[in-house]
Design a protein around this motif. Structure first.
Motif, mmCIF file in Angstrom:
data_model
loop_
_atom_site.group_PDB
_atom_site.id
_atom_site.type_symbol
_atom_site.label_atom_id
_atom_site.label_comp_id
_atom_site.label_asym_id
_atom_site.label_seq_id
_atom_site.Cartn_x
_atom_site.Cartn_y
_atom_site.Cartn_z
ATOM 1 N N ALA A 128 20.868 -60.537 -41.801
ATOM 2 C CA ALA A 128 20.185 -61.880 -43.039
ATOM 3 C C ALA A 128 21.295 -62.845 -41.127
ATOM 4 N N ASP A 129 19.876 -63.561 -40.398
ATOM 5 C CA ASP A 129 20.131 -64.762 -39.484
ATOM 6 C C ASP A 129 21.149 -65.513 -40.279
ATOM 7 N N THR A 130 22.198 -65.540 -39.264
ATOM 8 C CA THR A 130 23.325 -67.060 -40.085
ATOM 9 C C THR A 130 23.918 -68.195 -38.966
ATOM 10 N N GLU A 131 23.659 -69.213 -39.917
ATOM 11 C CA GLU A 131 23.466 -69.292 -38.961
ATOM 12 C C GLU A 131 25.601 -70.554 -38.901
ATOM 13 N N TYR A 132 26.258 -70.746 -37.842
ATOM 14 C CA TYR A 132 27.865 -71.101 -38.198
ATOM 15 C C TYR A 132 27.735 -72.212 -37.181
ATOM 16 N N ILE A 133 28.925 -73.148 -37.879
ATOM 17 C CA ILE A 133 29.433 -73.524 -37.158
ATOM 18 C C ILE A 133 30.531 -74.315 -36.991
ATOM 19 N N TYR A 134 31.604 -74.709 -35.984
ATOM 20 C CA TYR A 134 32.783 -74.980 -35.655
ATOM 21 C C TYR A 134 33.138 -75.739 -35.677
ATOM 22 N N ARG A 135 34.270 -76.127 -36.143
ATOM 23 C CA ARG A 135 34.932 -77.676 -35.609
ATOM 24 C C ARG A 135 36.470 -77.173 -35.534
ATOM 25 N N ILE A 136 36.909 -77.706 -33.783
ATOM 26 C CA ILE A 136 38.510 -76.960 -33.522
ATOM 27 C C ILE A 136 38.923 -78.747 -34.003
ATOM 28 N N PRO A 137 39.661 -78.362 -34.682
ATOM 29 C CA PRO A 137 40.273 -80.526 -35.176
ATOM 30 C C PRO A 137 42.128 -79.990 -34.703
ATOM 31 N N HIS A 138 42.539 -78.768 -34.476
ATOM 32 C CA HIS A 138 43.876 -79.253 -34.167
ATOM 33 C C HIS A 138 43.954 -78.124 -32.941
ATOM 34 N N PRO A 139 44.693 -78.114 -31.734
ATOM 35 C CA PRO A 139 45.228 -76.791 -31.122
ATOM 36 C C PRO A 139 45.220 -75.789 -31.040
ATOM 37 N N PHE A 140 45.695 -75.210 -32.662
ATOM 38 C CA PHE A 140 46.662 -73.744 -33.966
ATOM 39 C C PHE A 140 45.271 -73.629 -34.327
ATOM 40 N N CYS A 141 43.969 -74.121 -34.481
ATOM 41 C CA CYS A 141 43.137 -74.833 -35.878
ATOM 42 C C CYS A 141 42.002 -74.851 -35.505
ATOM 43 N N ALA A 142 41.249 -73.767 -36.200
ATOM 44 C CA ALA A 142 39.957 -73.906 -36.317
ATOM 45 C C ALA A 142 38.625 -74.198 -37.430
ATOM 46 N N VAL A 143 38.070 -74.381 -37.591
ATOM 47 C CA VAL A 143 37.269 -74.247 -39.425
ATOM 48 C C VAL A 143 35.736 -73.841 -39.189
ATOM 49 N N LEU A 144 35.402 -72.954 -39.699
ATOM 50 C CA LEU A 144 34.082 -72.211 -39.539
ATOM 51 C C LEU A 144 33.377 -72.851 -41.269
ATOM 52 N N TYR A 145 31.821 -73.143 -40.563
ATOM 53 C CA TYR A 145 30.775 -73.253 -41.745
ATOM 54 C C TYR A 145 29.920 -71.959 -41.985
ATOM 55 N N LYS A 146 29.479 -71.472 -42.550
ATOM 56 C CA LYS A 146 28.434 -70.757 -42.411
ATOM 57 C C LYS A 146 27.494 -70.414 -43.493
ATOM 58 N N THR A 147 26.279 -70.353 -43.228
ATOM 59 C CA THR A 147 25.440 -70.274 -44.623
ATOM 60 C C THR A 147 25.253 -69.031 -44.600
ATOM 61 N N GLY A 148 24.864 -68.935 -45.650
ATOM 62 C CA GLY A 148 24.751 -67.575 -46.612
ATOM 63 C C GLY A 148 24.838 -67.646 -48.226
ATOM 64 N N SER A 149 25.758 -68.132 -48.875
ATOM 65 C CA SER A 149 26.020 -68.456 -49.922
ATOM 66 C C SER A 149 24.816 -68.197 -50.277
ATOM 67 N N THR A 150 25.015 -68.749 -52.063
ATOM 68 C CA THR A 150 23.841 -68.466 -53.026
ATOM 69 C C THR A 150 23.150 -70.169 -52.972
ATOM 70 N N HIS A 151 24.327 -71.101 -52.542
ATOM 71 C CA HIS A 151 23.094 -72.780 -52.725
ATOM 72 C C HIS A 151 22.674 -72.937 -51.060
ATOM 73 N N PRO A 152 21.781 -72.711 -50.865
ATOM 74 C CA PRO A 152 21.185 -73.234 -49.135
ATOM 75 C C PRO A 152 21.733 -74.196 -48.386
ATOM 76 N N ASP A 153 21.845 -75.066 -49.139
ATOM 77 C CA ASP A 153 22.285 -76.109 -48.931
ATOM 78 C C ASP A 153 23.719 -76.710 -48.772
ATOM 79 N N ARG A 154 24.605 -75.962 -49.149
ATOM 80 C CA ARG A 154 26.107 -75.739 -49.319
ATOM 81 C C ARG A 154 26.270 -74.915 -48.123
ATOM 82 N N ARG A 155 28.155 -75.016 -47.412
ATOM 83 C CA ARG A 155 28.001 -73.945 -46.512
ATOM 84 C C ARG A 155 29.168 -73.447 -46.649
ATOM 85 N N ASP A 156 29.834 -72.055 -46.574
ATOM 86 C CA ASP A 156 30.793 -71.194 -46.887
ATOM 87 C C ASP A 156 31.441 -71.784 -45.701
ATOM 88 N N VAL A 157 32.631 -72.399 -46.316
ATOM 89 C CA VAL A 157 33.776 -72.915 -45.477
ATOM 90 C C VAL A 157 34.642 -71.730 -44.979
#
Ligand SMILES: [Fe+2]
Length: 238
Positions: A114-143
């Motif tokens: 599947a074409d997967t959409e990503y959003i990345y956040r870097i809220p801390h110098p040593f931490c990153a958070v990824l939000y990706k589509t692909g779960s069975t809920h199209p409007d809620r992303r896996d984190v």
């Protein structure tokens, strides 16, 4: 000082400590407060590289087809399409949006590519958070969050936490999936030279796919980070 207790808080399944007196709260991931979400602390993987190197690798979609072949990418789908990078000051973080990548198996329970959409956040110098589509809920992303716990400047414990809007039906398969991914990244990361992340602008390769990495390095430099990075000219330790 001996006997002095560190300030701690509990968040995202972890206890966080600080050696100082931070002026602002630890970053938030609001999905962890949604009552119907399930999260899994994947455990820690020791990687002999600096924490910023691990974060930079987490942001890099270009390595998917070559390192995570058949899972997060595959040839000929190697192009990293243009994406957006925004840097915020309050709270300080980098937001990387409009990322899109073809993935043969985006998640542990994916059965087709599947074409997967990503959003990345870097809220801390040593931490990153990824939000990706692909779960069975199209409007809620896996984190998927990466928390880098430095052991020293050249070694990090990488903690991965997964927060899903779906029920976790096969925990063993999910753990195996993420262990496989990190197991593929570990030798690549450990072969990086230097182990600390160079922040000098002359060390950067200005190609489009590296826009996230370039923004992250600039952000660390502007924040005055000295730990796990090289701040001098290329080839010179600082
Ligand atoms: Fe990777």
């Amino acid at each position: 000082m001996p006997g002095e207790q560190l300030r701690t808080i509990q968040r995202f399944g972890y206890i966080w400590a600080t050696l100082g007196n931070p002026s602002h709260d630890l970053f938030k991931i609001v999905e962890f407060d949604e009552p119907d979400r399930n999260y899994v602390v994947q455990g820690a993987t020791r990687v002999s590289v600096s924490a910023p190197r691990a974060v930079e690798n987490f942001l890099d979609m270009g390595h998917f087809p070559f390192v995570h072949t058949g899972i997060l990418g595959e040839e000929p789908h190697t192009e990293v399409k243009p994406y957006k990078v925004d840097v915020y000051s309050e709270p300080p973080e980098i937001l990387i949006t409009e990322c899109e990548f073809y993935q043969p198996q985006a998640n542990a329970d994916s059965s087709t590519g599947a074409d997967t959409e990503y959003i990345y956040r870097i809220p801390h110098p040593f931490c990153a958070v990824l939000y990706k589509t692909g779960s069975t809920h199209p409007d809620r992303r896996d984190v998927i969050a990466l928390f880098g716990q430095p052991v020293d400047e050249d070694c990090v414990l990488v903690h991965i936490v997964i927060c899903l809007a779906t029920e976790i039906t096969d925990l063993a398969a999910m753990r195996k999936f993420h262990q496989t991914i990190l197991g593929q990244d570990k030798p690549i990361l450990e072969n990086q030279v230097p182990k600390r992340l160079p922040l000098d602008s002359r060390s950067e390769v200005p190609i489009r796919a590296d826009a996230a990495s370039a923004a992250y390095r600039r952000w660390l430099k502007e924040r005055g980070l000295r730990y796990g990075v090289l701040t001098g000219s290329p080839g010179r330790a600082a």
